[in-house]
Design a protein around this motif. Structure first.
Motif, PDB file in Angstrom:
ATOM      1  N   UNK A   1       0.831  -1.208   0.000  1.00 60.60           N
ATOM      2  CA  UNK A   1       0.000   0.000   0.000  1.00 60.60           C
ATOM      3  C   UNK A   1       0.866   1.258   0.000  1.00 60.60           C
ATOM      4  N   UNK A   2       1.818   1.307   0.948  1.00 58.47           N
ATOM      5  CA  UNK A   2       2.622   2.533   1.061  1.00 58.47           C
ATOM      6  C   UNK A   2       3.585   2.695  -0.109  1.00 58.47           C
ATOM      7  N   UNK A   3       4.052   1.584  -0.659  1.00 63.37           N
ATOM      8  CA  UNK A   3       4.904   1.677  -1.851  1.00 63.37           C
ATOM      9  C   UNK A   3       4.121   2.281  -3.015  1.00 63.37           C
ATOM     10  N   UNK A   4       2.887   1.840  -3.196  1.00 65.32           N
ATOM     11  CA  UNK A   4       2.046   2.394  -4.273  1.00 65.32           C
ATOM     12  C   UNK A   4       1.782   3.880  -4.060  1.00 65.32           C
ATOM     13  N   UNK A   5       1.528   4.275  -2.802  1.00 63.96           N
ATOM     14  CA  UNK A   5       1.261   5.694  -2.520  1.00 63.96           C
ATOM     15  C   UNK A   5       2.492   6.552  -2.845  1.00 63.96           C
ATOM     16  N   UNK A   6       3.678   6.057  -2.426  1.00 58.25           N
ATOM     17  CA  UNK A   6       4.916   6.810  -2.692  1.00 58.25           C
ATOM     18  C   UNK A   6       5.162   6.938  -4.190  1.00 58.25           C
ATOM     19  N   UNK A   7       4.987   5.838  -4.940  1.00 59.20           N
ATOM     20  CA  UNK A   7       5.235   5.873  -6.392  1.00 59.20           C
ATOM     21  C   UNK A   7       4.250   6.794  -7.105  1.00 59.20           C
ATOM     22  N   UNK A   8       2.982   6.680  -6.715  1.00 57.08           N
ATOM     23  CA  UNK A   8       1.980   7.540  -7.363  1.00 57.08           C
ATOM     24  C   UNK A   8       2.253   9.014  -7.040  1.00 57.08           C
ATOM     25  N   UNK A   9       2.630   9.287  -5.774  1.00 60.03           N
ATOM     26  CA  UNK A   9       2.933  10.679  -5.388  1.00 60.03           C
ATOM     27  C   UNK A   9       4.133  11.219  -6.164  1.00 60.03           C
ATOM     28  N   UNK A  10       5.139  10.332  -6.325  1.00 61.16           N
ATOM     29  CA  UNK A  10       6.359  10.782  -7.030  1.00 61.16           C
ATOM     30  C   UNK A  10       6.077  11.063  -8.509  1.00 61.16           C
ATOM     31  N   UNK A  11       5.414  10.089  -9.176  1.00 58.13           N
ATOM     32  CA  UNK A  11       5.096  10.296 -10.586  1.00 58.13           C
ATOM     33  C   UNK A  11       4.104  11.443 -10.755  1.00 58.13           C
ATOM     34  N   UNK A  12       3.123  11.523  -9.843  1.00 61.11           N
ATOM     35  CA  UNK A  12       2.139  12.597  -9.937  1.00 61.11           C
ATOM     36  C   UNK A  12       2.747  13.960  -9.789  1.00 61.11           C
ATOM     37  N   UNK A  13       3.734  14.075  -8.855  1.00 58.94           N
ATOM     38  CA  UNK A  13       4.394  15.370  -8.652  1.00 58.94           C
ATOM     39  C   UNK A  13       5.139  15.799  -9.913  1.00 58.94           C
ATOM     40  N   UNK A  14       5.799  14.847 -10.557  1.00 62.68           N
ATOM     41  CA  UNK A  14       6.524  15.153 -11.794  1.00 62.68           C
ATOM     42  C   UNK A  14       5.567  15.579 -12.891  1.00 62.68           C
ATOM     43  N   UNK A  15       4.400  14.944 -12.949  1.00 62.28           N
ATOM     44  CA  UNK A  15       3.428  15.271 -13.994  1.00 62.28           C
ATOM     45  C   UNK A  15       2.771  16.633 -13.719  1.00 62.28           C
ATOM     46  N   UNK A  16       2.634  16.974 -12.447  1.00 63.08           N
ATOM     47  CA  UNK A  16       2.086  18.289 -12.125  1.00 63.08           C
ATOM     48  C   UNK A  16       3.052  19.392 -12.541  1.00 63.08           C
ATOM     49  N   UNK A  17       4.337  19.104 -12.339  1.00 61.09           N
ATOM     50  CA  UNK A  17       5.369  20.097 -12.714  1.00 61.09           C
ATOM     51  C   UNK A  17       5.318  20.402 -14.209  1.00 61.09           C
ATOM     52  N   UNK A  18       5.148  19.368 -15.020  1.00 63.91           N
ATOM     53  CA  UNK A  18       5.101  19.570 -16.488  1.00 63.91           C
ATOM     54  C   UNK A  18       3.685  19.899 -16.955  1.00 63.91           C
ATOM     55  N   UNK A  19       2.767  20.105 -15.965  1.00 60.90           N
ATOM     56  CA  UNK A  19       1.382  20.500 -16.220  1.00 60.90           C
ATOM     57  C   UNK A  19       0.592  19.489 -17.042  1.00 60.90           C
ATOM     58  N   UNK A  20       0.928  18.221 -16.928  1.00 57.48           N
ATOM     59  CA  UNK A  20       0.128  17.182 -17.595  1.00 57.48           C
ATOM     60  C   UNK A  20      -0.874  16.548 -16.634  1.00 57.48           C
TER      61      UNK A  20
END
Length: 352
Positions: free
Chosen positions: A30-49
């Protein structure tokens, strides 16, 4: 017993080890999935996707899916446990009795006479000690027999051989002059009524409970049976297990139920222990007057319950130590005399 206990212990430890690993692995996932989604999501927010709201929605959906998977894993564990429990229940239900009808069974019990011819019995072929040893006893039809003895002296074991709840190890038990192994089992047990110390009553009316003894019994027959058992003053409704009646009332109703079978042999296995001495005496008086041809065997802890019997057996260590009337046993049996004197002494002290 030690082998069975160790087997259960090993199985339990093995199952618990599986359960112990289940929770950490699921939480790690569970926590591994949350960390990965947060990490990828943060990168995608930065590039505004991806927007912040979309990331939160993604995390919420992910948590729902993961929690469902956790519940599924617990269900899988419970299903495994349920499967093993079902196997054990099936073992009991599928167990075949070792008692079988003979090829040409006797379908009628002539009378209530009982003969124990050099009977010995043990519950298991591997048992080192006999529960009963060298029992020679002959009871006439209609006779009243009292049995007294300490706890663990095989009093109940002795009477359980009469309706063939067990087969003797050596010797023979005869009812009506016929070996019990030659009878049709249902026929034999319909003529041997046993009332135990603890009996079961079912929710419903008294009549419903009494008809377990005879489903075709009339109201008059049920009334007579209740009068004989001193059980004619109760409420008409019984709660599950007889919760709304006392122990003594329950015992009297069970005696009445047994009497409705009109048995040739009536066995009371300490079944008046919760009844006061006056009512106990009235029940025994009714037996002698109204069912004189029925053989009556009374197992009791109180001497007063058996002292009027035609004969009394004193049992100790799985054998019959003494047999005789009340007066005879007071002279010849130290065990009987000791019980009688202790009970009378206790009664005298209470009266004082």
């Amino acid at each position: 017993f030690q082998y069975a206990s160790k087997n259960i212990y090993d199985i339990f430890v093995r199952a618990e080890k599986n359960v112990i690993w289940n929770s950490p692995i699921m939480m790690f996932t569970v926590y591994t999935c949350i960390i990965l989604i947060s990490w990828f999501g943060a990168k995608m927010i930065v590039v505004k996707s991806l927007t912040t709201g979309e990331l939160m929605s993604l995390l919420a959906y992910c948590m729902n899916i993961l929690m469902s998977l956790m519940m599924f894993s617990m269900v899988f564990v419970m299903v495994t446990m349920a499967e093993e429990s079902a196997k054990r229940i099936a073992e009991v239900l599928m167990e075949e009795t070792t008692l079988h009808n003979p090829e040409h069974p006797v379908m009628e019990v002539a009378d209530g006479s009982i003969d124990f011819d050099n009977v010995s019995f043990r519950y298991s072929e591997h048992a080192e000690k006999m529960a009963l040893a060298n029992i020679d006893l002959h009871i006439k039809s209609g006779e009243t027999i009292g049995i007294i003895g300490g706890t663990g002296t095989s009093k109940s074991t002795l009477i359980q051989l009469i309706p063939r709840l067990y087969d003797v190890t050596t010797g023979s038990v005869k009812v009506g002059g016929v070996d019990v192994r030659d009878y049709d089992i249902e026929t034999l047990r319909n003529q041997v009524a046993v009332v135990l110390q603890k009996n079961i009553l079912f929710s419903g009316s008294i009549k419903d409970n009494l008809r377990w003894g005879d489903q075709n019994a009339t109201d008059a027959q049920m009334k007579e049976a209740c009068e004989l058992a001193q059980a004619d003053e109760y409420t008409t409704h019984i709660e599950q297990g007889g919760a709304n009646v006392s122990g003594g009332q329950k015992q009297r109703l069970c005696i009445a139920r047994a009497l409705l079978k009109k048995p040739k042999i009536l066995i009371l296995d300490d079944s008046t222990s919760a009844v006061d001495t006056k009512t106990d005496a009235l029940i025994r008086k009714a037996f002698s007057e109204y069912i004189p041809t029925t053989t009556k065997i009374i197992i009791a802890q109180r001497v007063s319950s058996v002292q009027d019997a035609d004969r009394i057996l004193v049992m100790d260590g799985g054998t019959i130590k003494n047999i005789g009337t009340h007066e005879e046993l007071l002279k010849t049996s130290s065990i009987y005399r000791e019980v009688y004197e202790s009970q009378n002494r206790a009664g005298g002290e209470e009266n004082e």
